[in-house]
Design a protein around this motif. Sequence first.
Motif, PDB file in Angstrom:
ATOM      1  N   UNK A  29       3.151   8.377  15.440  1.00 50.32           N
ATOM      2  CA  UNK A  29       1.686   8.339  15.417  1.00 50.32           C
ATOM      3  C   UNK A  29       1.059   8.282  16.800  1.00 50.32           C
ATOM      4  N   UNK A  30       1.724   7.639  17.777  1.00 48.08           N
ATOM      5  CA  UNK A  30       1.155   7.581  19.122  1.00 48.08           C
ATOM      6  C   UNK A  30       1.045   8.968  19.725  1.00 48.08           C
ATOM      7  N   UNK A  31       2.055   9.807  19.539  1.00 54.00           N
ATOM      8  CA  UNK A  31       2.018  11.161  20.073  1.00 54.00           C
ATOM      9  C   UNK A  31       0.892  11.973  19.436  1.00 54.00           C
ATOM     10  N   UNK A  32       0.684  11.789  18.149  1.00 48.95           N
ATOM     11  CA  UNK A  32      -0.404  12.503  17.466  1.00 48.95           C
ATOM     12  C   UNK A  32      -1.763  12.028  17.964  1.00 48.95           C
ATOM     13  N   UNK A  33      -1.887  10.733  18.241  1.00 52.48           N
ATOM     14  CA  UNK A  33      -3.143  10.219  18.793  1.00 52.48           C
ATOM     15  C   UNK A  33      -3.412  10.804  20.174  1.00 52.48           C
ATOM     16  N   UNK A  34      -2.378  10.927  20.996  1.00 50.74           N
ATOM     17  CA  UNK A  34      -2.544  11.541  22.314  1.00 50.74           C
ATOM     18  C   UNK A  34      -2.981  12.992  22.187  1.00 50.74           C
ATOM     19  N   UNK A  35      -2.404  13.719  21.243  1.00 50.27           N
ATOM     20  CA  UNK A  35      -2.795  15.113  21.047  1.00 50.27           C
ATOM     21  C   UNK A  35      -4.268  15.228  20.674  1.00 50.27           C
ATOM     22  N   UNK A  93      -5.475  20.838  15.091  1.00 46.36           N
ATOM     23  CA  UNK A  93      -5.843  20.075  13.892  1.00 46.36           C
ATOM     24  C   UNK A  93      -4.589  19.669  13.129  1.00 46.36           C
ATOM     25  N   UNK A  94      -4.704  18.651  12.276  1.00 44.87           N
ATOM     26  CA  UNK A  94      -3.559  18.287  11.438  1.00 44.87           C
ATOM     27  C   UNK A  94      -3.151  19.452  10.552  1.00 44.87           C
ATOM     28  N   UNK A  95      -1.865  19.584  10.369  1.00 42.11           N
ATOM     29  CA  UNK A  95      -1.312  20.679   9.564  1.00 42.11           C
ATOM     30  C   UNK A  95      -1.501  20.364   8.088  1.00 42.11           C
ATOM     31  N   UNK A 117       0.827  -1.199   0.000  1.00 43.16           N
ATOM     32  CA  UNK A 117       0.000   0.000   0.000  1.00 43.16           C
ATOM     33  C   UNK A 117       0.866   1.256   0.000  1.00 43.16           C
ATOM     34  N   UNK A 118       0.267   2.356  -0.455  1.00 44.73           N
ATOM     35  CA  UNK A 118       0.967   3.633  -0.479  1.00 44.73           C
ATOM     36  C   UNK A 118       1.166   4.139   0.947  1.00 44.73           C
ATOM     37  N   UNK A 119       2.381   4.540   1.327  1.00 47.35           N
ATOM     38  CA  UNK A 119       2.606   5.024   2.695  1.00 47.35           C
ATOM     39  C   UNK A 119       1.738   6.245   2.998  1.00 47.35           C
ATOM     40  N   UNK A 120       1.153   6.272   4.186  1.00 45.79           N
ATOM     41  CA  UNK A 120       0.301   7.383   4.597  1.00 45.79           C
ATOM     42  C   UNK A 120       1.144   8.585   4.979  1.00 45.79           C
ATOM     43  N   UNK A 121       0.605   9.765   4.730  1.00 47.63           N
ATOM     44  CA  UNK A 121       1.286  10.986   5.165  1.00 47.63           C
ATOM     45  C   UNK A 121       1.018  11.204   6.646  1.00 47.63           C
ATOM     46  N   UNK A 122       2.062  11.428   7.415  1.00 46.77           N
ATOM     47  CA  UNK A 122       1.967  11.730   8.841  1.00 46.77           C
ATOM     48  C   UNK A 122       2.487  13.144   9.037  1.00 46.77           C
ATOM     49  N   UNK A 123       1.630  14.037   9.501  1.00 45.26           N
ATOM     50  CA  UNK A 123       2.019  15.433   9.584  1.00 45.26           C
ATOM     51  C   UNK A 123       1.908  15.944  11.014  1.00 45.26           C
ATOM     52  N   UNK A 124       2.021  17.248  11.184  1.00 46.35           N
ATOM     53  CA  UNK A 124       2.037  17.873  12.502  1.00 46.35           C
ATOM     54  C   UNK A 124       0.608  18.089  13.021  1.00 46.35           C
ATOM     55  N   UNK A 125       0.518  18.401  14.305  1.00 48.96           N
ATOM     56  CA  UNK A 125      -0.763  18.734  14.936  1.00 48.96           C
ATOM     57  C   UNK A 125      -0.602  20.124  15.530  1.00 48.96           C
ATOM     58  N   UNK A 126      -1.135  21.115  14.830  1.00 52.20           N
ATOM     59  CA  UNK A 126      -0.913  22.512  15.194  1.00 52.20           C
ATOM     60  C   UNK A 126      -2.255  23.218  15.294  1.00 52.20           C
TER      61      UNK A 126
END
Length: 499
Positions: free
Chosen positions: A183-189, A14-16, A2-11
């Motif tokens: 991804x865990x840190x983004x889920x916590x945010x 909301x996602x950046x 599968x195509x790798x998912x984009x993982x971005x910032x949380x600013x």
Amino acid sequence: MSTPARITHFIDGKPWHGPAGRTGPVHNPATGEQTGTVDLAPAEVVSAAVRSARTAWREWSGLSLARRSQVLFAFRELLNARRHEVAALVTAEHGKVLSDALGEVTRGLEVAEFACGIPHLLKGGYTENAATGVDVHSVRQSLGVVAVISPFNFPAMVPMWFVPLALACGNAVVLKPSEKDPSAALALAALWKEAGLPDGVLQVVNGDKEAVDTLLTHEDVRAVSFVGSTPVARYVYETATAHGKRVQALGGAKNHMLVLPDADLDLAADAAVNAGFGSAGERCMAVSALVAVEPVADDLVARIAARMAKLRVGDGTRGCDMGPLVTRQHRDKVASYLDAGVAAGAALVVDGRDTAVDADGEGFFLGPTLFDRVEPHMSLYTDEIFGPVLSVLRVRSYDEGLALVNANPYGNGTAIFTNDGGAARRFQNEVEVGMVGVNVPIPVPVSHYSFGGWKQSLFGDTHAHGTEGVHFFTRGKVVTSRWADPSHGGLNLGFPQND
């Protein structure tokens, strides 16, 4: 594939959605497959997140402790309900088995529970009539924007060591998780936002050295919490303090387990395997050096090897005991120590390169490895390997074992296994290490005590979480006052409320 998912910032809650710019790969270590592409924030994105956090801090720090506590309690409930989801993210990107990942999330949850008591933790002191008609009281106030830079090996727990207390104390936080497993840190945010935390009070920026350096030098960042290797911890401490920031930088470790002849050897063997190979040895509290006081070494090594033969290594989602290492490069680096150990004359008892693996694809696996007759000059002992390699050193006495532990430049964690209460009491007093276990191989303190080592395992004076964590994220202020007459607030027969 599968195509790798984009993982971005949380600013700003909301996602950046800005341009990706530089990126880095995120892998599933059990299969070797690239599952994501993480944005690496340039200095201008990090700076924008810091400025926004400073604006959000002004309102957040002005809220009552009762209101802040409500957010903390809500977050605690949300994380408790979804801890399995967060644990699955940890396993998918770090590789540790699900049970270990769940344990990580649970230990982080304990710090959030501790932070829920922030109204009590921030209570000051009061002295009436310190001088005639003069009263004195103390308060602790927030710092402003603080940075948290967390490592790959505990992508959920280490952010939880710092973020709940920093927020509870009224600060805004910019979290920079490891780019290897963000991804865990983004889920916590996202859970913090759902709990009612105002937008901007917690920002998550992904990145590498450029992002780190921006946080260490930014004029609006007041404090930095860091966990990582000792060379990087020293760099973080020196750079940030040179820019006027307070710093708690937790570095590396070489944790010893001293086994006395009177110890329960079955208990000691179980502990050595559990503490040496849990999370594939990628723990700053892992036991990597077992110091056996003769004449028990032969017996103890045999018991450890027998237990290692029963371990199942593979994909962390399949009920295995141990998963892969986090990247192929790290796996290869750890494996290189096996050749170095043999060349130096150590006895390779169990070779992890021969371990059968239960996984699909070409994951980053190295099985549990055991060396005997390791000497203090060997790289097996001098280096923090940070992998599933357990070294056994033989000494002739308690005093020789203690001297070995105290001579090591690290001082993070240690343990003694014995049935002699006097020996244990002497060890806990004489050993020059910050966290000590007595018949406990991984002496990580509970949340209301503080976590941290000595010597080159800690740069800065303050340990993580507990009361030291509260003091790190606040500044003390003392007020001296004199009033000629008491003020009169008028009539109000309603029951007083906290708001």
